[in-house]
Design an enzyme around this catalytic site. Structure first.
Site, PDB file in Angstrom:
ATOM      1  N   THR A  64     -61.102  26.570  -8.314  1.00  0.00           N
ATOM      2  CA  THR A  64     -61.851  27.110  -9.452  1.00  0.00           C
ATOM      3  C   THR A  64     -63.244  27.585  -9.054  1.00  0.00           C
ATOM      4  O   THR A  64     -63.828  27.071  -8.090  1.00  0.00           O
ATOM      5  CB  THR A  64     -61.986  26.012 -10.529  1.00  0.00           C
ATOM      6  OG1 THR A  64     -62.866  26.453 -11.549  1.00  0.00           O
ATOM      7  CG2 THR A  64     -62.560  24.721  -9.949  1.00  0.00           C
ATOM      8  N   ASP A  65     -63.798  28.504  -9.839  1.00  0.00           N
ATOM      9  CA  ASP A  65     -65.185  28.945  -9.599  1.00  0.00           C
ATOM     10  C   ASP A  65     -66.186  27.863  -9.978  1.00  0.00           C
ATOM     11  O   ASP A  65     -67.368  27.949  -9.629  1.00  0.00           O
ATOM     12  CB  ASP A  65     -65.485  30.245 -10.358  1.00  0.00           C
ATOM     13  CG  ASP A  65     -65.353  30.137 -11.873  1.00  0.00           C
ATOM     14  OD1 ASP A  65     -64.942  29.073 -12.375  1.00  0.00           O
ATOM     15  OD2 ASP A  65     -65.656  31.125 -12.566  1.00  0.00           O
ATOM     16  N   GLU A  66     -65.721  26.815 -10.708  1.00  0.00           N
ATOM     17  CA  GLU A  66     -66.664  25.791 -11.171  1.00  0.00           C
ATOM     18  C   GLU A  66     -67.260  24.984 -10.021  1.00  0.00           C
ATOM     19  O   GLU A  66     -68.264  24.300 -10.197  1.00  0.00           O
ATOM     20  CB  GLU A  66     -65.990  24.870 -12.194  1.00  0.00           C
ATOM     21  CG  GLU A  66     -65.493  25.631 -13.406  1.00  0.00           C
ATOM     22  CD  GLU A  66     -65.274  24.766 -14.639  1.00  0.00           C
ATOM     23  OE1 GLU A  66     -65.661  23.588 -14.623  1.00  0.00           O
ATOM     24  OE2 GLU A  66     -64.712  25.291 -15.612  1.00  0.00           O
ATOM     25  N   TYR A 116     -64.639  17.171 -13.462  1.00  0.00           N
ATOM     26  CA  TYR A 116     -63.564  18.105 -13.083  1.00  0.00           C
ATOM     27  C   TYR A 116     -63.970  18.917 -11.857  1.00  0.00           C
ATOM     28  O   TYR A 116     -63.253  18.975 -10.857  1.00  0.00           O
ATOM     29  CB  TYR A 116     -63.219  19.037 -14.252  1.00  0.00           C
ATOM     30  CG  TYR A 116     -62.389  20.233 -13.829  1.00  0.00           C
ATOM     31  CD1 TYR A 116     -61.060  20.092 -13.436  1.00  0.00           C
ATOM     32  CD2 TYR A 116     -62.952  21.530 -13.818  1.00  0.00           C
ATOM     33  CE1 TYR A 116     -60.308  21.191 -13.033  1.00  0.00           C
ATOM     34  CE2 TYR A 116     -62.202  22.627 -13.419  1.00  0.00           C
ATOM     35  CZ  TYR A 116     -60.891  22.453 -13.027  1.00  0.00           C
ATOM     36  OH  TYR A 116     -60.154  23.547 -12.622  1.00  0.00           O
ATOM     37  N   LYS A 159     -62.435  19.053  -8.000  1.00  0.00           N
ATOM     38  CA  LYS A 159     -61.880  20.258  -7.362  1.00  0.00           C
ATOM     39  C   LYS A 159     -62.669  20.598  -6.091  1.00  0.00           C
ATOM     40  O   LYS A 159     -62.091  20.995  -5.071  1.00  0.00           O
ATOM     41  CB  LYS A 159     -61.897  21.449  -8.333  1.00  0.00           C
ATOM     42  CG  LYS A 159     -60.954  21.331  -9.526  1.00  0.00           C
ATOM     43  CD  LYS A 159     -59.476  21.314  -9.152  1.00  0.00           C
ATOM     44  CE  LYS A 159     -58.956  22.637  -8.658  1.00  0.00           C
ATOM     45  NZ  LYS A 159     -57.472  22.605  -8.490  1.00  0.00           N
TER      46      LYS A 159
HETATM   47  P1  NAD Z   1     -52.552  23.025 -16.570  1.00  0.00           P
HETATM   48  O1  NAD Z   1     -53.301  21.815 -16.991  1.00  0.00           O
HETATM   49  O2  NAD Z   1     -52.039  23.957 -17.599  1.00  0.00           O
HETATM   50  O3  NAD Z   1     -51.301  22.600 -15.667  1.00  0.00           O
HETATM   51  C1  NAD Z   1     -51.398  21.594 -14.701  1.00  0.00           C
HETATM   52  C2  NAD Z   1     -49.975  21.209 -14.306  1.00  0.00           C
HETATM   53  O4  NAD Z   1     -50.064  20.190 -13.288  1.00  0.00           O
HETATM   54  C3  NAD Z   1     -49.162  20.611 -15.455  1.00  0.00           C
HETATM   55  O5  NAD Z   1     -47.886  21.182 -15.495  1.00  0.00           O
HETATM   56  C4  NAD Z   1     -49.102  19.111 -15.130  1.00  0.00           C
HETATM   57  O6  NAD Z   1     -47.928  18.486 -15.611  1.00  0.00           O
HETATM   58  C5  NAD Z   1     -49.143  19.149 -13.608  1.00  0.00           C
HETATM   59  N1  NAD Z   1     -49.681  17.882 -13.048  1.00  0.00           N
HETATM   60  C6  NAD Z   1     -50.802  17.229 -13.441  1.00  0.00           C
HETATM   61  N2  NAD Z   1     -50.941  16.092 -12.716  1.00  0.00           N
HETATM   62  C7  NAD Z   1     -49.894  16.044 -11.853  1.00  0.00           C
HETATM   63  C8  NAD Z   1     -49.495  15.137 -10.837  1.00  0.00           C
HETATM   64  N3  NAD Z   1     -50.209  14.012 -10.598  1.00  0.00           N
HETATM   65  N4  NAD Z   1     -48.383  15.402 -10.115  1.00  0.00           N
HETATM   66  C9  NAD Z   1     -47.655  16.530 -10.375  1.00  0.00           C
HETATM   67  N5  NAD Z   1     -47.976  17.425 -11.336  1.00  0.00           N
HETATM   68  C10 NAD Z   1     -49.091  17.189 -12.059  1.00  0.00           C
HETATM   69  O7  NAD Z   1     -53.527  23.757 -15.531  1.00  0.00           O
HETATM   70  P2  NAD Z   1     -53.744  25.325 -15.271  1.00  0.00           P
HETATM   71  O8  NAD Z   1     -54.782  25.814 -16.208  1.00  0.00           O
HETATM   72  O9  NAD Z   1     -52.436  25.996 -15.188  1.00  0.00           O
HETATM   73  O10 NAD Z   1     -54.418  25.252 -13.815  1.00  0.00           O
HETATM   74  C11 NAD Z   1     -53.612  25.239 -12.647  1.00  0.00           C
HETATM   75  C12 NAD Z   1     -54.512  25.150 -11.419  1.00  0.00           C
HETATM   76  O11 NAD Z   1     -55.407  26.266 -11.395  1.00  0.00           O
HETATM   77  C13 NAD Z   1     -55.408  23.913 -11.388  1.00  0.00           C
HETATM   78  O12 NAD Z   1     -55.486  23.466 -10.063  1.00  0.00           O
HETATM   79  C14 NAD Z   1     -56.755  24.412 -11.872  1.00  0.00           C
HETATM   80  O13 NAD Z   1     -57.814  23.641 -11.325  1.00  0.00           O
HETATM   81  C15 NAD Z   1     -56.745  25.824 -11.311  1.00  0.00           C
HETATM   82  N6  NAD Z   1     -57.556  26.803 -12.060  1.00  0.00           N
HETATM   83  C16 NAD Z   1     -57.375  26.942 -13.410  1.00  0.00           C
HETATM   84  C17 NAD Z   1     -58.113  27.909 -14.090  1.00  0.00           C
HETATM   85  C18 NAD Z   1     -57.939  28.130 -15.577  1.00  0.00           C
HETATM   86  O14 NAD Z   1     -58.707  28.898 -16.165  1.00  0.00           O
HETATM   87  N7  NAD Z   1     -56.968  27.522 -16.241  1.00  0.00           N
HETATM   88  C19 NAD Z   1     -59.030  28.711 -13.395  1.00  0.00           C
HETATM   89  C20 NAD Z   1     -59.194  28.495 -12.019  1.00  0.00           C
HETATM   90  C21 NAD Z   1     -58.430  27.546 -11.364  1.00  0.00           C
HETATM   91  O1  DAU Z   2     -63.874  28.605 -14.677  1.00  0.00           O
HETATM   92  C1  DAU Z   2     -62.576  28.178 -14.408  1.00  0.00           C
HETATM   93  C2  DAU Z   2     -62.225  26.991 -15.289  1.00  0.00           C
HETATM   94  O2  DAU Z   2     -62.061  27.498 -16.610  1.00  0.00           O
HETATM   95  C3  DAU Z   2     -60.980  26.254 -14.831  1.00  0.00           C
HETATM   96  O3  DAU Z   2     -61.195  25.712 -13.552  1.00  0.00           O
HETATM   97  C4  DAU Z   2     -60.627  25.140 -15.826  1.00  0.00           C
HETATM   98  O4  DAU Z   2     -59.406  24.519 -15.439  1.00  0.00           O
HETATM   99  C5  DAU Z   2     -60.455  25.770 -17.200  1.00  0.00           C
HETATM  100  O5  DAU Z   2     -60.220  24.744 -18.159  1.00  0.00           O
HETATM  101  C6  DAU Z   2     -61.714  26.550 -17.589  1.00  0.00           C
HETATM  102  O6  DAU Z   2     -62.832  25.647 -17.787  1.00  0.00           O
HETATM  103  P1  DAU Z   2     -63.839  25.825 -19.014  1.00  0.00           P
HETATM  104  O7  DAU Z   2     -64.522  24.547 -19.275  1.00  0.00           O
HETATM  105  O8  DAU Z   2     -64.704  27.020 -18.814  1.00  0.00           O
HETATM  106  O9  DAU Z   2     -62.761  26.190 -20.176  1.00  0.00           O
HETATM  107  P2  DAU Z   2     -62.715  25.777 -21.725  1.00  0.00           P
HETATM  108  O10 DAU Z   2     -61.662  26.605 -22.349  1.00  0.00           O
HETATM  109  O11 DAU Z   2     -62.666  24.305 -21.910  1.00  0.00           O
HETATM  110  O12 DAU Z   2     -64.136  26.278 -22.266  1.00  0.00           O
HETATM  111  C7  DAU Z   2     -64.536  27.631 -22.167  1.00  0.00           C
HETATM  112  C8  DAU Z   2     -65.934  27.719 -22.736  1.00  0.00           C
HETATM  113  O13 DAU Z   2     -65.890  27.486 -24.147  1.00  0.00           O
HETATM  114  C9  DAU Z   2     -66.888  26.672 -22.185  1.00  0.00           C
HETATM  115  O14 DAU Z   2     -68.188  27.228 -22.071  1.00  0.00           O
HETATM  116  C10 DAU Z   2     -66.895  25.575 -23.234  1.00  0.00           C
HETATM  117  C11 DAU Z   2     -66.661  26.339 -24.521  1.00  0.00           C
HETATM  118  N1  DAU Z   2     -65.904  25.625 -25.570  1.00  0.00           N
HETATM  119  C12 DAU Z   2     -64.744  25.025 -25.229  1.00  0.00           C
HETATM  120  C13 DAU Z   2     -63.976  24.367 -26.182  1.00  0.00           C
HETATM  121  C14 DAU Z   2     -62.693  23.664 -25.804  1.00  0.00           C
HETATM  122  C15 DAU Z   2     -66.360  25.644 -26.885  1.00  0.00           C
HETATM  123  O15 DAU Z   2     -67.424  26.225 -27.184  1.00  0.00           O
HETATM  124  N2  DAU Z   2     -65.605  25.011 -27.822  1.00  0.00           N
HETATM  125  C16 DAU Z   2     -64.447  24.346 -27.534  1.00  0.00           C
HETATM  126  O16 DAU Z   2     -63.815  23.746 -28.453  1.00  0.00           O
END
Ligand code: NAD
Ligand code: DAU
Length: 352
Positions: free
Chosen positions: A131-133, A156, A160
């Site tokens: 992630t970019d975080e 989180y 990561k």
């Molecule tokens: P998600 O939470 O939707 O899915 C995570 C999956 O991992 C689920 O299917 C869960 O069952 C599985 N999982 C969790 N713990 C596990 C374990 N101990 N063993 C096996 N499986 C397990 O997540 P996502 O949003 O699809 O993100 C996927 C990956 O991409 C993550 O590594 C996340 O850090 C990264 N990522 C996500 C975003 C985003 O915006 N969602 C952005 C950048 C990077």
């Molecule tokens: O940047 C990449 C990341 O983006 C991934 O690595 C994470 O897995 C993914 O969950 C996401 O993280 P964020 O914290 O940015 O996503 P979230 O959807 O939780 O929140 C997006 C923005 O909105 C953040 O600034 C917090 C805000 N927010 C979120 C929720 C859930 C609100 O204002 N209200 C809300 O109820």
């Protein structure tokens, strides 16, 4: 022909990636290892369930003995590792789950691959999806590049960042052929409705308040999920071992502007007067340690592999909202948790 292990393939990004790989690489076998936590939903994968080149394996990456047996049995040529605890708010409430899955689970996978491959790394690859975080928080100016120093600030992002460091250490120390990408905020179908956009869509449907943290000025870079999995496909197959690639949408939005735009899209789709949904916006207590701004410079990926995002935010928001409105059963099953018991019974842990 290759045996490819995808972890976390029943989650949001993972399910889009599985679809793409099963369809585009019929000569390869795609194994999906997922523990089916609250975020994993095999319903996302119904259309590939019966594909000849797809196998679902229920199992937990925190179980090292299990992983060793899995690698011994299936002789994986490559790993694309997505399994993680992914929600920042949950990491604030329960950091240990993030340390176990994101840190210990990742190290388990690295070790299982290292032990199975035993230094015979020709044709092998371990791709860690991150992630970019990990880069921390930006002010009004500037972008994260691959050279930006790590500065994770939530449980989180710390988990990561830690996993990224372990991945690089396994290459430096043991020669494991690794590649890493760091991506911005994804959105699209199948995202669990705890994340901002599906939460807003669901709350508009139910006439509930739309919670915007703090003053809503925090900025995120939004990327259509299919653009992300296209980048993962490209990096896995053509990226250079040992490299890191930033992936971003070049789509910066403040939370409040994004939520307002989504409200207007929803009003159109629900055929209600413009402004109806915006009336539900409620500013709530800020997320502790809330990062102010993320912005990705994805020039390296564009120059090296020719990747560019194809879907911009206005179009992507409409597509996302249309998908959630067209799939009310998916949404109600996943929000009620009713699907979990069913799938936990249907899929037993793999015994090897
Ligand atoms: P998600 O939470 O939707 O899915 C995570 C999956 O991992 C689920 O299917 C869960 O069952 C599985 N999982 C969790 N713990 C596990 C374990 N101990 N063993 C096996 N499986 C397990 O997540 P996502 O949003 O699809 O993100 C996927 C990956 O991409 C993550 O590594 C996340 O850090 C990264 N990522 C996500 C975003 C985003 O915006 N969602 C952005 C950048 C990077
Ligand atoms: O940047 C990449 C990341 O983006 C991934 O690595 C994470 O897995 C993914 O969950 C996401 O993280 P964020 O914290 O940015 O996503 P979230 O959807 O939780 O929140 C997006 C923005 O909105 C953040 O600034 C917090 C805000 N927010 C979120 C929720 C859930 C609100 O204002 N209200 C809300 O109820």
């Amino acid at each position: 022909m290759a045996n490819l292990l995808i972890t976390g393939g029943a989650g949001f990004i993972g399910s889009h990636l599985i679809y793409r790989l099963v369809k585009n690489y019929p000569q390869d076998h795609i194994y999906n290892l997922d523990a089916l936590t609250y975020a994993g939903n095999p319903e996302n994968l119904q259309a590939v369930e019966d594909a000849a080149n797809y196998t679902f394996i229920k199992g937990d990456i925190t179980d090292f003995a299990f992983l060793e047996q899995l690698f011994a049995r299936y002789h994986f040529d490559g790993v694309i590792h997505l399994a993680a605890e992914s929600h920042v708010d949950r990491s604030i409430a329960n950091p240990m789950a993030f340390i176990l899955t994101n840190v210990v689970g990742t190290v388990n996978l690295l070790n299982a691959a290292k032990n199975a491959w035993q230094g015979n790394y020709a044709g092998k690859r371990f791709y860690h999806v991150s992630t970019d975080e990990v880069y921390g928080s930006l002010g009004a100016e500037g972008y994260f590049t691959e050279e930006t120093a790590y500065d994770p600030r939530s449980p989180y992002s710390a988990s990561k960042a830690s996993s990224d460091h372990f991945v690089r250490a396994w290459q430096h120390t043991y020669g494991l052929p690794v590649v890493i990408s760091n991506c911005s905020n994804n959105y699209g179908p199948y995202q669990f409705p705890e994340k901002l956009l599906p939460l807003i869509i669901n709350n508009i449907k139910e006439g509930k308040p739309l919670p915007v943290y703090g003053d809503g000025t925090n900025v995120r870079d939004w990327l259509w999920v299919e653009d992300h999995v296209a980048a993962i496909d490209l990096i896995y197959h053509q990226g250079t071992i040992g490299e890191t690639y930033n992936i971003g949408g070049n789509n910066e939005w403040s939370n409040i502007d994004l939520v307002r735009t989504l409200c207007d899209v929803m009003d159109q789709l629900l055929d209600q007067p413009t402004g109806t949904s915006q009336g539900l916006i409620t500013f709530v207590k800020d997320r502790p340690g809330h990062d102010q701004r993320y912005a990705i410079d994805a020039t390296k990926l564009k120059d090296a592999l020719g990747w560019e995002p194809l879907v911009g935010v206005p179009e992507g928001l409409r597509l996302t909202a249309q998908w959630y409105l067209a799939n009310p059963e998916w949404l109600s099953r996943i929000t009620s948790g009713a699907y979990r018991e069913y799938y936990q019974q249907q899929y037993q842990d793999e015994s090897l």
